[in-house]
Design an enzyme around this catalytic site. Structure first.
Site, PDB file in Angstrom:
ATOM      1  N   HIS A 218       1.043   5.394 -10.514  1.00  0.00           N
ATOM      2  CA  HIS A 218       0.656   6.166  -9.337  1.00  0.00           C
ATOM      3  C   HIS A 218       0.990   5.498  -8.009  1.00  0.00           C
ATOM      4  O   HIS A 218       0.818   6.103  -6.955  1.00  0.00           O
ATOM      5  CB  HIS A 218      -0.842   6.482  -9.367  1.00  0.00           C
ATOM      6  CG  HIS A 218      -1.698   5.296  -9.011  1.00  0.00           C
ATOM      7  ND1 HIS A 218      -1.944   4.275  -9.884  1.00  0.00           N
ATOM      8  CD2 HIS A 218      -2.332   4.972  -7.859  1.00  0.00           C
ATOM      9  CE1 HIS A 218      -2.713   3.371  -9.297  1.00  0.00           C
ATOM     10  NE2 HIS A 218      -2.963   3.766  -8.067  1.00  0.00           N
TER      11      HIS A 218
HETATM   12  C1  UD1 Z   1      -5.803   5.552  -3.868  1.00  0.00           C
HETATM   13  C2  UD1 Z   1      -5.797   4.109  -3.369  1.00  0.00           C
HETATM   14  C3  UD1 Z   1      -5.172   3.210  -4.429  1.00  0.00           C
HETATM   15  C4  UD1 Z   1      -5.848   3.394  -5.784  1.00  0.00           C
HETATM   16  C5  UD1 Z   1      -5.799   4.862  -6.135  1.00  0.00           C
HETATM   17  C6  UD1 Z   1      -6.443   5.167  -7.464  1.00  0.00           C
HETATM   18  C7  UD1 Z   1      -5.507   3.838  -0.957  1.00  0.00           C
HETATM   19  C8  UD1 Z   1      -4.562   3.407   0.093  1.00  0.00           C
HETATM   20  N1  UD1 Z   1      -4.984   3.970  -2.170  1.00  0.00           N
HETATM   21  O1  UD1 Z   1      -4.467   5.976  -4.003  1.00  0.00           O
HETATM   22  O2  UD1 Z   1      -5.334   1.867  -4.040  1.00  0.00           O
HETATM   23  O3  UD1 Z   1      -5.194   2.614  -6.749  1.00  0.00           O
HETATM   24  O4  UD1 Z   1      -6.480   5.593  -5.105  1.00  0.00           O
HETATM   25  O5  UD1 Z   1      -6.297   6.518  -7.766  1.00  0.00           O
HETATM   26  O6  UD1 Z   1      -6.669   4.011  -0.676  1.00  0.00           O
HETATM   27  N2  UD1 Z   1      -5.555  13.780  -4.917  1.00  0.00           N
HETATM   28  C9  UD1 Z   1      -6.091  14.815  -5.637  1.00  0.00           C
HETATM   29  N3  UD1 Z   1      -7.412  14.751  -5.979  1.00  0.00           N
HETATM   30  C10 UD1 Z   1      -8.209  13.712  -5.642  1.00  0.00           C
HETATM   31  C11 UD1 Z   1      -7.662  12.666  -4.893  1.00  0.00           C
HETATM   32  C12 UD1 Z   1      -6.327  12.699  -4.549  1.00  0.00           C
HETATM   33  O7  UD1 Z   1      -5.401  15.763  -5.968  1.00  0.00           O
HETATM   34  O8  UD1 Z   1      -9.403  13.719  -5.999  1.00  0.00           O
HETATM   35  C13 UD1 Z   1      -4.117  13.809  -4.574  1.00  0.00           C
HETATM   36  C14 UD1 Z   1      -3.862  14.346  -3.196  1.00  0.00           C
HETATM   37  O9  UD1 Z   1      -2.684  15.082  -3.233  1.00  0.00           O
HETATM   38  C15 UD1 Z   1      -3.649  13.092  -2.379  1.00  0.00           C
HETATM   39  C16 UD1 Z   1      -2.990  12.161  -3.388  1.00  0.00           C
HETATM   40  O10 UD1 Z   1      -3.609  12.489  -4.632  1.00  0.00           O
HETATM   41  O11 UD1 Z   1      -2.865  13.300  -1.247  1.00  0.00           O
HETATM   42  C17 UD1 Z   1      -3.184  10.710  -3.089  1.00  0.00           C
HETATM   43  O12 UD1 Z   1      -4.575  10.406  -2.898  1.00  0.00           O
HETATM   44  P1  UD1 Z   1      -4.998   9.193  -1.936  1.00  0.00           P
HETATM   45  O13 UD1 Z   1      -6.462   9.047  -1.903  1.00  0.00           O
HETATM   46  O14 UD1 Z   1      -4.297   9.339  -0.614  1.00  0.00           O
HETATM   47  O15 UD1 Z   1      -4.322   7.939  -2.596  1.00  0.00           O
HETATM   48  P2  UD1 Z   1      -4.113   7.510  -4.133  1.00  0.00           P
HETATM   49  O16 UD1 Z   1      -2.659   7.596  -4.426  1.00  0.00           O
HETATM   50  O17 UD1 Z   1      -5.046   8.214  -5.045  1.00  0.00           O
END
Ligand code: UD1
Length: 383
Positions: A218
């Site tokens: 991821h």
């Molecule tokens: C975040 C953390 C990362 C961690 C990861 C675990 C930061 C900078 N990164 O990354 O360190 O390893 O979480 O998962 O804080 N989304 C959903 N549903 C959710 C959450 C996210 O669909 O409940 C999707 C959205 O499209 C979002 C994308 O995932 O834009 C990324 O989510 P985000 O919280 O920005 O970062 P992660 O890649 O999950």
């Protein structure tokens, strides 16, 4: 447990935001809530992760209390997400005026809440501090370095953490080596894990009778660039011919695979794609896997604690103890290196490894004790 010098419970606002935070906060909330004379702990969820599979399943399975406050920020760019958390967290702190704010890990919620607290003169406690990949392309590395610089009390999981912090000028008396709260959760829940076969049997046409590997992916550096993502998925499709791979797909990765038109690379009878798994299913699958391929930080530690070989699909790790003492090998994204390490594990069974010091299920208790001593010292100094 010792009481605070002021004879009233220590008021702590504990922050969680994203999936890896939940396993870290669970044992701390349990210890705090078990000692109401010593601690009054509030739980704030920023809402960074909000899906059933990314959040609710973890709260339920790990029996984390309902958050006292949910800031509901959701997804966004780094700046938007961080700013929104800060904006919504500030009035909560004004309201609660706690003795300390406790943040865990290295996600955007960690730095956002630490920053708000420190500017209000509220001490920041950082759990899992001092980890460094020395790769500032990684958003988490920026979050780690900055959070540690503004923290008053820093809890480390491995000895390297302390040397990194000292090198960055953090005063020795602020640092405590306490072990790993994520491993507290693993050890407390290992026996409750859902057996792997129960998870795998619903994946039709996916034959794991001769064993399987677990794959998670991821990191933006691996999934956001279509050329890198394609090369990785091609290599993983190739190695899956020797050992089928269970692939619980993070929403970010699913989105990127679709955008880059790479679905065909994961639509194979040798790769079992699922939604993100809950904690108890993931632990069951991980424990039964012949090996794990991952770019996650937490899985590098959990595989070391379980003695399962881990191939880390990143160029570096902020958790070097998993390589030096554990079962982890960092290979990056080079196809030849991935293939070589994969084949070697299938032949030799991988590194034997040993469990690092203080990864013994007692880290949260050590943190609670250290917090009371810290608060005592501060109260005496102020008297
Ligand atoms: C975040 C953390 C990362 C961690 C990861 C675990 C930061 C900078 N990164 O990354 O360190 O390893 O979480 O998962 O804080 N989304 C959903 N549903 C959710 C959450 C996210 O669909 O409940 C999707 C959205 O499209 C979002 C994308 O995932 O834009 C990324 O989510 P985000 O919280 O920005 O970062 P992660 O890649 O999950």
């Amino acid at each position: 447990m010792k009481k605070t010098a002021s004879n009233r419970p220590l008021q702590i606002v504990c922050v969680v935001g994203a999936r890896p935070n939940f396993m870290k906060i669970a044992p701390l909330m349990r210890v705090f809530r078990a000692e109401p004379q010593s601690f009054q702990a509030y739980l704030v969820h920023t809402g960074q992760h909000y899906d059933e599979a990314m959040k609710d399943a973890f709260f339920r399975e790990l029996q984390i209390p309902e958050p006292d406050v949910d800031l509901g920020v959701g997804s966004g760019s780094h700046a938007q997400q961080t700013a929104e958390i800060m904006r919504r967290f500030e009035p909560i702190l004004d309201d609660l005026a706690p003795d300390a704010v406790l943040v865990v890990g290295d996600v955007n919620s960690t730095i956002a809440c630490a920053l708000v607290a420190t500017k209000k003169g509220i001490p920041v406690v950082h759990v899992e501090s001092g980890l460094r990949s020395y790769d500032r392309q990684m958003p988490e590395e920026i979050n780690r370095v900055l959070t540690d610089q503004i923290s008053d009390l820093l809890f480390t999981t491995e000895p390297d953490g302390e040397s990194n912090l000292l090198r960055e000028g953090v005063a020795q008396e602020r640092i405590r080596f306490v072990g790993n709260v994520m491993i507290d959760t693993l050890l407390a829940n290992r026996d409750r894990a859902v057996p792997a076969k129960d998870t795998l049997q619903s994946m039709q046409g996916f034959d794991t009778s001769s064993g399987f590997g677990l794959l998670t992916l991821h990191r933006p550096s691996n999934v956001d660039n279509p050329a890198i993502l394609r090369r990785l998925l091609e290599t993983l499709a190739e190695v899956s011919q020797c050992l089928p791979l269970v692939f619980p797909m993070h929403p970010r990765t699913r989105q990127r695979v679709q955008e880059a038109g790479l679905d065909s690379l994961v639509q194979s009878s040798r790769i079992g794609v699922t939604e993100p798994l809950g904690y108890l299913r993931l632990v069951g699958v991980m424990s039964a896997a012949k090996l794990v391929l991952t770019d996650s930080g937490g899985l590098q530690e959990e595989t070391t604690a379980l003695g399962v070989p881990c191939i880390t699909l990143r160029e570096n790790t902020e958790r070097p103890i998993t390589v030096e003492q554990g079962t982890n090998t960092v290979v990056g994204t080079d196809p030849t290196k991935i293939r070589t390490c994969f084949d070697d594990i299938l032949v030799t069974g991988g590194k034997a490894g040993r469990v690092p010091p203080l990864w013994d299920g007692q880290a949260a208790k050590r943190i609670a004790q250290a917090l009371l001593e810290w608060s005592d010292t501060r109260a005496r100094a102020a008297a």
